[in-house]
Design an enzyme around this catalytic site. Structure first.
Site, PDB file in Angstrom:
ATOM      1  N   HIS A 187       0.801  -1.219   0.000  1.00 32.86           N
ATOM      2  CA  HIS A 187       0.000   0.000   0.000  1.00 32.86           C
ATOM      3  C   HIS A 187       0.832   1.266   0.000  1.00 32.86           C
ATOM      4  CE1 HIS A 187      -4.242  -1.495   0.929  1.00 32.86           C
ATOM      5  NE2 HIS A 187      -4.233  -0.841  -0.192  1.00 32.86           N
ATOM      6  N   ARG A 294      -0.547  -2.788 -30.210  1.00 31.76           N
ATOM      7  CA  ARG A 294       0.378  -3.692 -30.915  1.00 31.76           C
ATOM      8  C   ARG A 294       0.275  -5.085 -30.285  1.00 31.76           C
ATOM      9  NH1 ARG A 294       3.807   1.301 -31.311  1.00 31.76           N
ATOM     10  NH2 ARG A 294       4.518   1.438 -33.475  1.00 31.76           N
ATOM     11  N   ARG A 330      -4.459  -4.147 -33.445  1.00 30.81           N
ATOM     12  CA  ARG A 330      -3.849  -4.577 -34.704  1.00 30.81           C
ATOM     13  C   ARG A 330      -3.562  -6.068 -34.606  1.00 30.81           C
ATOM     14  NH1 ARG A 330       1.807  -1.947 -36.313  1.00 30.81           N
ATOM     15  NH2 ARG A 330       2.631  -3.227 -34.635  1.00 30.81           N
ATOM     16  N   GLU A 429       0.858   1.262 -44.760  1.00 34.73           N
ATOM     17  CA  GLU A 429       2.286   1.398 -44.445  1.00 34.73           C
ATOM     18  C   GLU A 429       3.169   0.862 -45.559  1.00 34.73           C
ATOM     19  OE1 GLU A 429       3.163  -0.622 -40.742  1.00 34.73           O
ATOM     20  OE2 GLU A 429       1.867  -2.304 -41.233  1.00 34.73           O
ATOM     21  N   ASN A 452       6.162   4.746 -39.852  1.00 31.03           N
ATOM     22  CA  ASN A 452       7.495   4.141 -39.658  1.00 31.03           C
ATOM     23  C   ASN A 452       7.830   3.248 -40.854  1.00 31.03           C
ATOM     24  OD1 ASN A 452       7.097   5.294 -37.166  1.00 31.03           O
ATOM     25  ND2 ASN A 452       6.565   3.386 -36.157  1.00 31.03           N
ATOM     26  N   ASP A 453       6.892   2.361 -41.177  1.00 30.73           N
ATOM     27  CA  ASP A 453       7.139   1.474 -42.313  1.00 30.73           C
ATOM     28  C   ASP A 453       6.927   2.192 -43.643  1.00 30.73           C
ATOM     29  OD1 ASP A 453       8.062  -1.041 -41.383  1.00 30.73           O
ATOM     30  OD2 ASP A 453       6.100  -1.333 -40.442  1.00 30.73           O
ATOM     31  N   ARG A 463      14.568   0.821 -41.524  1.00 33.83           N
ATOM     32  CA  ARG A 463      14.304   1.574 -40.286  1.00 33.83           C
ATOM     33  C   ARG A 463      15.228   1.156 -39.146  1.00 33.83           C
ATOM     34  NH1 ARG A 463       8.192  -0.288 -38.504  1.00 33.83           N
ATOM     35  NH2 ARG A 463       8.771   0.305 -36.423  1.00 33.83           N
ATOM     36  N   CYS A 500      -0.622   6.581 -37.024  1.00 31.48           N
ATOM     37  CA  CYS A 500      -0.199   5.960 -35.761  1.00 31.48           C
ATOM     38  C   CYS A 500       1.300   5.710 -35.703  1.00 31.48           C
ATOM     39  CB  CYS A 500      -0.959   4.666 -35.508  1.00 31.48           C
ATOM     40  SG  CYS A 500      -0.579   3.377 -36.697  1.00 31.48           S
TER      41      CYS A 500
HETATM   42  C1  PEP Z   1       4.385   1.938 -38.390  1.00 34.30           C
HETATM   43  O1  PEP Z   1       4.945   1.173 -39.182  1.00 34.30           O
HETATM   44  O2  PEP Z   1       4.385   3.171 -38.510  1.00 34.30           O
HETATM   45  C2  PEP Z   1       3.679   1.385 -37.206  1.00 34.30           C
HETATM   46  C3  PEP Z   1       2.955   2.150 -36.434  1.00 34.30           C
HETATM   47  O3  PEP Z   1       3.846   0.073 -36.943  1.00 34.30           O
HETATM   48  P1  PEP Z   1       5.170  -0.565 -36.283  1.00 34.30           P
HETATM   49  O4  PEP Z   1       6.050   0.558 -35.838  1.00 34.30           O
HETATM   50  O5  PEP Z   1       4.697  -1.420 -35.156  1.00 34.30           O
HETATM   51  O6  PEP Z   1       5.728  -1.348 -37.428  1.00 34.30           O
HETATM   52 MG    MG Z   2       4.523  -0.936 -39.183  1.00 33.83          MG
END
Ligand code: PEP
Ligand code: MG
Length: 552
Positions: A187, A294, A330, A429, A452-453, A463, A500
């Site tokens: 606690h 994710r 996802r 993506e 990102n992708d 990446r 995202c």
């Molecule tokens: C992306 O590719 O931008 C994405 C959000 O997915 P991850 O980074 O999990 O590949």
């Molecule tokens: Mg991705």
């Protein structure tokens, strides 16, 4: 400089003078009384006084620290009247003639031991509460001294703190808390979090007498304790502290406020999460939903595939905790940089261009079906959206949707409830998905752009490769044009479009995304409020033409 590693149990960096806590005196007299009836009456009066005291304290704490903190003291009220405790005290007084103070301490100790021996970690922790309550009754009998107050603003060090001692400390003077013992589920840790005070437990050497009065930094995120920091460490910790204060200020001013621009355009600011453990951060940072869960993190760090039940529990936990906020889960996105041993994926020359994400699911329908069953079952507990990663072709979406329909039919036949309002979307993506977004929009309810992708595949920049430097321009007009194209195609077909990937949190692009009409930005929980602030400072109509000029 002395550095110690404990466990961070309440986030934030705090700094100040280290002050040792001197606990309430629990040494009590042990005498045999002659008038056992009178001693029993003395106990009953002290018990009633303790219950009343706890009620008053609970109200005070409710005003200062909210309902959760008050609930602890209300729980103590119940414990103070616990029939097992009371019966044991009565037996010790009436049968052995023990004075009330000693009877309470002995009965409390015995009950605390019973709790400590239980398997359930929550009940185990209640052992500390019983001891705490016994000390309070003893104090009402006049047999113990009150704990010392704080001399000024300090970082408090203690062996361990009883929960009620923690809540009674003056919040304005208590800058941080560090204990030599303690447990993360105890606690004391819960109270520190509720009171918003950075805390570290298990810093075993913190009570070394030479440290008292020294300057100390504690980091409740990492569990690090630094006494007498060198100038460089000090500067770093002060910077982190400053950033946290700014964030706390944002929380105060922006919590519950709409993410709306000066000229009235709204955007949903949601969170990216990896599992149920992140729900608290979504709530604390006022995320408007989850734009990307994710799910592959449920598969990582295990020896074998998580079964339907395990996944269902995790999805249900998130959906029910965020009941009225939409949660986009996802489907499994492994392969490429996320490898999992038990999947036994073949070695590939170019894994980022290989069997990953939806490609694996479509080739292994049992795996896909199990995950979708867990998701649909969980949909009965909240607002679910499902999205598929790494889509490049329309047929992939059709096949994935067919599996969703099959799962729905099965659940219906089995009489298992699920929501019929689950939205289906895809991650955009791959450049192929962006270019084909006019057609793909006719197959789904929403798009979520994974920058990102999308950046990796558009610019042909791995990446994972940190040496690419200027060749990997995250603001590259090719990527931004693709995002604009996706937004236009989405809106033409009445489909919602979100971003995202990491770019969503890049405040230098917020105007651009708003001008493109992006409906939702999904970011890590701590980025929600800085982003909301940026949105609220933006006048989209004033920047629209500059954005189209830049991309012309
Ligand atoms: C992306 O590719 O931008 C994405 C959000 O997915 P991850 O980074 O999990 O590949
Ligand atoms: Mg991705």
């Amino acid at each position: 400089m002395i550095s110690m590693q404990g466990t961070g149990v309440s986030p934030g960096v705090a700094s100040g003078t280290l002050h040792f806590y001197h606990a309430a005196n629990a040494d009590v007299r042990r005498i045999v009384v002659s008038d056992r009836d009178a001693e029993w009456e003395r106990f009953l009066a002290a018990q009633a006084a303790a219950v009343e005291q706890l009620g008053v304290l609970a109200e005070e704490v409710r005003q200062r620290s909210g309902d959760d903190a008050a609930a602890l003291l209300e729980g103590h009220q119940l414990l103070a009247e616990d029939p097992d405790l009371t019966d044991e005290v009565e037996a010790l007084i009436r049968e052995q003639g023990l004075c009330a103070e000693a009877a309470v301490m002995d009965a409390g100790e015995a009950l605390a031991e019973e709790f400590a021996a239980l398997e359930d970690p929550y009940l185990k922790e209640r052992s500390a509460d019983v001891k705490d309550v016994s000390r309070r009754i003893v104090s009402c009998l006049g047999g113990g001294s009150d704990a010392a107050g704080l001399p000024g603003p300090v970082i408090l060090a203690a062996k361990d703190l009883a929960p009620s001692e923690t809540v009674q400390l003056d919040k304005d003077l208590l800058l941080g808390l560090v204990t030599a013992g303690g447990s993360a589920r105890g606690h004391t840790a819960i109270m520190a979090r509720t009171m918003g005070i950075p805390a570290v437990i298990g810093a075993a050497d913190i009570l070394d007498p030479v440290l008292e009065g020294k300057e100390v930094f504690i980091d409740g995120d990492t569990g690090t304790v630094i006494v007498g920091p060198d100038p460089e460490t000090r500067t770093k910790l002060l910077e982190k502290q400053k950033e946290q204060r700014t964030h706390a200020q944002l929380l105060k001013t922006l919590q519950g406020q709409p993410s709306m621009t000066l000229d009235g355009q709204s955007v949903r600011v949601c969170c990216n999460i990896a599992g149920p453990q992140d729900v608290q951060a979504v709530l604390e940072n006022d995320g408007e939903g989850v734009g990307l869960f994710r799910s592959e993190f449920l598969y990582l760090g295990r020896e074998d595939y998580p079964d339907e039940e395990t996944q269902f529990e995790a999805y249900r936990e998130v959906l029910s905790a965020l009941s009225d906020r939409e949660v986009i889960i996802r489907t499994l996105d492994i392969g490429a940089d996320k490898q999992i041993g038990y999947f036994d994926l073949p070695k590939e020359e170019n894994p980022a261009l290989g069997k990953r994400a939806l490609r694996i699911c479509l080739d292994r329908p049992e795996l896909f079906r199990t995950q979708l069953r867990a998701m649909y079952r969980a949909s009965a507990y909240g607002r679910l959206g499902i999205m598929f990663p790494m889509v490049a072709s329309e047929w992939e979406v059709r096949e994935a949707r067919a599996m969703c329909e099959k799962v729905q039919r099965e659940l219906k036949e089995e009489g298992i409830p699920f929501s019929d309002e689950v939205k289906i979307g895809i991650m955009v993506e791959t450049p192929a998905a962006a270019v084909m977004s006019d057609r793909l929009a006719q197959l789904v309810d929403f798009f979520s752009i994974g920058t990102n992708d999308l950046t990796q595949y558009t610019l042909a920049c791995d990446r994972q490769n940190s040496s690419l430097g200027r060749f990997c321009d995250t603001h590259h007009p090719a990527v931004l044009r693709l995002i604009r194209l996706v937004a236009e195609n989405a809106h033409r077909h009445g489909v919602l479009v979100s971003i995202c990937g990491e770019l969503a949190a890049d405040l230098s692009l917020t105007e651009t995304f708003l001008a493109m009409g992006i409906d939702e930005l999904s970011v890590s929980p701590r980025s929600v409020l800085p982003l909301r602030q940026k949105v609220r400072e933006t006048d989209v109509s004033a920047c629209r033409s500059a954005v189209s000029d830049a991309l012309a």
